[in-house]
Write a protein that holds these residues in place. Structure first.
Motif, PDB file in Angstrom:
ATOM      1  N   HIS A  21      30.480  44.787  43.630  1.00 40.72           N
ATOM      2  CA  HIS A  21      29.897  43.507  43.215  1.00 40.72           C
ATOM      3  C   HIS A  21      28.417  43.421  43.525  1.00 40.72           C
ATOM      4  O   HIS A  21      27.677  42.720  42.871  1.00 40.72           O
ATOM      5  CB  HIS A  21      30.624  42.346  43.905  1.00 40.72           C
ATOM      6  N   ASP A  45      33.591  29.799  44.030  1.00 41.15           N
ATOM      7  CA  ASP A  45      34.491  30.782  44.627  1.00 41.15           C
ATOM      8  C   ASP A  45      34.579  30.516  46.126  1.00 41.15           C
ATOM      9  O   ASP A  45      33.561  30.490  46.818  1.00 41.15           O
ATOM     10  CB  ASP A  45      33.954  32.198  44.369  1.00 41.15           C
ATOM     11  N   PHE A  86      28.866  37.921  47.518  1.00 42.13           N
ATOM     12  CA  PHE A  86      30.326  38.052  47.481  1.00 42.13           C
ATOM     13  C   PHE A  86      30.783  39.195  48.394  1.00 42.13           C
ATOM     14  O   PHE A  86      31.675  39.022  49.233  1.00 42.13           O
ATOM     15  CB  PHE A  86      30.749  38.295  46.026  1.00 42.13           C
ATOM     16  N   ASP A  87      30.138  40.362  48.264  1.00 44.38           N
ATOM     17  CA  ASP A  87      30.483  41.503  49.130  1.00 44.38           C
ATOM     18  C   ASP A  87      30.137  41.198  50.590  1.00 44.38           C
ATOM     19  O   ASP A  87      30.880  41.566  51.505  1.00 44.38           O
ATOM     20  CB  ASP A  87      29.721  42.767  48.684  1.00 44.38           C
ATOM     21  N   ARG A 128      30.034  38.328  52.105  1.00 44.26           N
ATOM     22  CA  ARG A 128      30.974  37.360  52.685  1.00 44.26           C
ATOM     23  C   ARG A 128      32.227  38.074  53.194  1.00 44.26           C
ATOM     24  O   ARG A 128      32.747  37.751  54.268  1.00 44.26           O
ATOM     25  CB  ARG A 128      31.340  36.292  51.645  1.00 44.26           C
ATOM     26  N   GLN A 129      32.690  39.076  52.438  1.00 44.66           N
ATOM     27  CA  GLN A 129      33.859  39.850  52.890  1.00 44.66           C
ATOM     28  C   GLN A 129      33.561  40.613  54.173  1.00 44.66           C
ATOM     29  O   GLN A 129      34.423  40.756  55.035  1.00 44.66           O
ATOM     30  CB  GLN A 129      34.249  40.858  51.803  1.00 44.66           C
ATOM     31  N   ALA A 130      32.322  41.083  54.283  1.00 45.62           N
ATOM     32  CA  ALA A 130      31.945  41.887  55.452  1.00 45.62           C
ATOM     33  C   ALA A 130      31.655  41.011  56.670  1.00 45.62           C
ATOM     34  O   ALA A 130      31.520  41.526  57.772  1.00 45.62           O
ATOM     35  CB  ALA A 130      30.724  42.737  55.105  1.00 45.62           C
ATOM     36  N   HIS A 131      31.523  39.699  56.474  1.00 44.06           N
ATOM     37  CA  HIS A 131      31.137  38.805  57.578  1.00 44.06           C
ATOM     38  C   HIS A 131      32.090  37.609  57.698  1.00 44.06           C
ATOM     39  O   HIS A 131      31.676  36.465  57.516  1.00 44.06           O
ATOM     40  CB  HIS A 131      29.694  38.304  57.375  1.00 44.06           C
ATOM     41  N   PRO A 132      33.344  37.888  58.057  1.00 40.34           N
ATOM     42  CA  PRO A 132      34.295  36.770  58.182  1.00 40.34           C
ATOM     43  C   PRO A 132      33.956  35.846  59.358  1.00 40.34           C
ATOM     44  O   PRO A 132      34.476  34.732  59.426  1.00 40.34           O
ATOM     45  CB  PRO A 132      35.632  37.492  58.399  1.00 40.34           C
TER      46      PRO A 132
END
Lengths: 191, 390
Positions: free
Chosen positions: A59, B253, B273-274, B276-280
């Motif tokens: 992405h 989203d 987006f990427d 956000r996944q890497a930084h919960p």
């Protein structure tokens, strides 16, 4: 995700190399992204291109900051300031050059493999464009994609005799580097 | 068919499948690959269209104005200074309400001269009376280009499809290209109700006295506001054919009960987006993607921001002396909302500065311990400036 940075000079097919590598990954059912260093380009000027290869959709649209591999289409760039910037600690460098390079003099401690890619291209294609031989060598060293994927990607771009010559070049270049030498580095995650 | 293809090549294929009858453009980086690909298709007989080579962007815009007014489906593409050179004609296309589709391959404007990406060019055109749609990736650029022709022709308004230059135009990635049959099923042949026709002559572009100018402007404004329904419908109907929706005017989203949100526009969306996944560790964060800048989706924005305590507006443009452009519009839209978040407005990525993954944690860390800023350039490096300019 495996990230690769390609350095060369305008006219050496740097961006094309990145596109072909990404297309080869795509041909194997992987997700991939390839792009040049953004900006105006001209013949002879240093040019950089990037590739991301991964099993999941990409992405992000940012630059590659920490590649696992460098491909240098012009050996003189090995001595350019900052050339290994961001290269992962286990990262490797593949160079188009016809002579061995002493590890102590180049690569900032990273393993360097050389292949006479331009001479091979001269012999097989009649022009010194090093990108195809370097891609064949990278895939052989890392085994990250089968060589057939590169051949399928080349078939998207070339046909007839020029394709045949490229395929012969791929097979020749693959024989000139140790298969799987960099497999571990390719398996390490770079994100 | 899914292919690994360069953004510009994919956009050109999408345009060609829309069967334009007239293409006119003047080359400017990073738009060039799009029109080069179209010119090649026309030269090789793969696309039956008139390619009009011109000496400037002013003429390119004038050609597509005339072609569309005479009833041809017309397309152009440009960037940066080229877009600015079109300005006078763009106002005419907008005010005359001529359906034209343009790709703006977004690039910074000079001075200082920059060849790289930001969105100051198209943001400077937001008052021309065109619809403006911004794309987050090349798949959205392909789908939005196809939707744009239908939106333009149903609303009789021009549509500018904004695609980040280089970051999208020069990036090769997997893209689903629709079939010609799918596009034909979605986009009927162009028929312009006010087409110039010598057998039934009308005049366009006449002098309008003070008795009618306000009414013309009002009607134009209302037409653009009403276009929201056609933008939503085009996205819905195209999704029914190809299976992909881009959520009409604005995409959200993230969990509905998130307290933090980041609103952005264009290609940085995927990076966030990427990241956000890497930084919960930052918890639930809503990502809001502004797709339509014109018309501005006020109701959708108010809905998307419900429940947020803080909203970061991240944009790639600024109005010198004013501040953020998107930020100002978001603030204005939310002013009437029953409850509104604190708004932190930042620009970043100007003139091609990379917008890396760590932008996400840095943004969220900064707003955690700082009062909302009216506007700031987030990735500024002040030490590069003389002290009096910092």
């Amino acid at each position: 995700m495996t990230e690769i940075r390609i350095h060369g000079r305008g006219g050496q097919g740097n961006v094309i190399a990145a596109y072909i590598l990404a297309q080869a990954a795509f041909e194997c059912g992987k997700f991939a992204q390839a792009f040049p260093s953004f900006g105006p380009e001209r013949r002879g000027a240093p040019v950089t291109a990037f590739v991301r290869i991964t099993g999941v959709p990409v992405h992000r649209h940012c630059q590659v900051l920490a590649p696992a591999f460098l491909i240098l289409q012009d050996h003189a760039l090995l001595h350019a300031a900052g050339i290994t910037q961001g290269l992962l600690p286990h990262g490797k460098i593949l160079v188009n050059w016809s002579r061995p390079i002493a590890p102590a003099t180049a690569g900032n401690g990273h393993q360097v493999v050389v292949i006479p890619a331009a001479s091979l291209a001269m012999e097989y294609l009649g022009k010194p464009v090093p990108n195809t031989a370097l891609l064949a060598a990278l895939l052989t060293l890392t085994e990250m994609l089968p060589l057939q994927a590169l051949e399928r990607a080349l078939a998207l771009r070339f046909a007839g005799e020029m394709l045949e010559r490229n395929l012969s070049l791929v097979r020749k270049a693959a024989q000139m580097v140790p298969a799987g030498l960099w497999k571990e580095a390719a398996d390490a995650r770079s994100d | 068919m899914r292919a690994a293809i360069e953004g510009s090549a994919a956009i050109a294929r999408a345009v060609a499948m829309c069967r334009p009858q007239v293409v006119s453009a003047y080359p400017i980086t990073p738009q060039t690959h799009i029109v080069e690909a179209l010119a090649r298709m026309i030269a090789q007989g793969e696309l039956r269209a008139e390619l009009v080579s011109v000496e400037s962007e002013f003429s390119a815009a004038s050609v597509v104005l005339g072609a569309a007014a005479a009833g041809s489906r017309a397309y152009t593409a440009t960037s940066a200074q080229g877009l600015l050179l079109m300005t006078e004609v763009l106002y005419n296309i907008g005010g005359l309400r001529i359906p034209v589709v343009m790709t703006c391959a977004n690039r910074a404007i000079g001075a200082p001269v920059s060849a790289w990406n930001d969105q100051q060019d198209s943001m400077a055109m937001r008052d021309t009376g065109w619809l403006q749609l911004y794309c987050a990736d090349n798949q959205e650029a392909v789908d939005t280009t196809i939707q744009a022709f239908r939106i333009a022709e149903r609303t009789e308004l021009p549509v500018m499809v904004c695609v980040d230059g280089y970051v999208l135009t020069h990036t090769l990635e997997p893209i689903d290209l629709p079939s010609q049959e799918q596009v034909d099923a979605f986009l009927p042949p162009y028929r312009f109700s006010r087409a110039l026709d010598p057998r039934n002559p009308i005049s366009i572009g006449n002098l309008v006295t003070p008795e009618y100018y306000s009414e013309a402007r009002h009607a134009h404004h209302q037409a653009i506001l009403r276009a929201r329904e056609e933008i939503i419908a085009a996205d819905r109907d195209w999704a029914a054919i190809c299976g992909r929706s881009w959520d009409g005017l604005l995409a959200v989203d993230g969990p509905p009960d998130a307290r933090l949100g980041i609103l952005t526009i264009g290609s940085v969306m995927g990076t966030l987006f990427d990241a956000r996944q890497a930084h919960p560790e930052f918890g639930a964060v809503k990502l809001i993607k502004l797709r339509a800048m014109r018309p501005f989706p006020v109701a959708e924005l108010i809905g998307a921001c419900a429940g947020l305590s803080d909203l970061i507006v991240l944009e790639r443009a600024l109005s010198p002396g004013g501040g953020g452009i998107v930020g100002a519009e978001v603030r204005a839209a939310l002013f009437e909302a029953p409850s509104r978040p604190k708004i932190h407005n930042f620009a970043a990525g100007l003139g091609g500065r990379d917008m890396p993954l760590d932008l996400y944690p840095r943004l969220l860390a900064r707003i955690a311990h700082e009062a909302p800023v009216q506007f700031a350039i987030f990735d500024l490096e002040p030490e590069r400036l003389p002290p009096q300019e910092r």
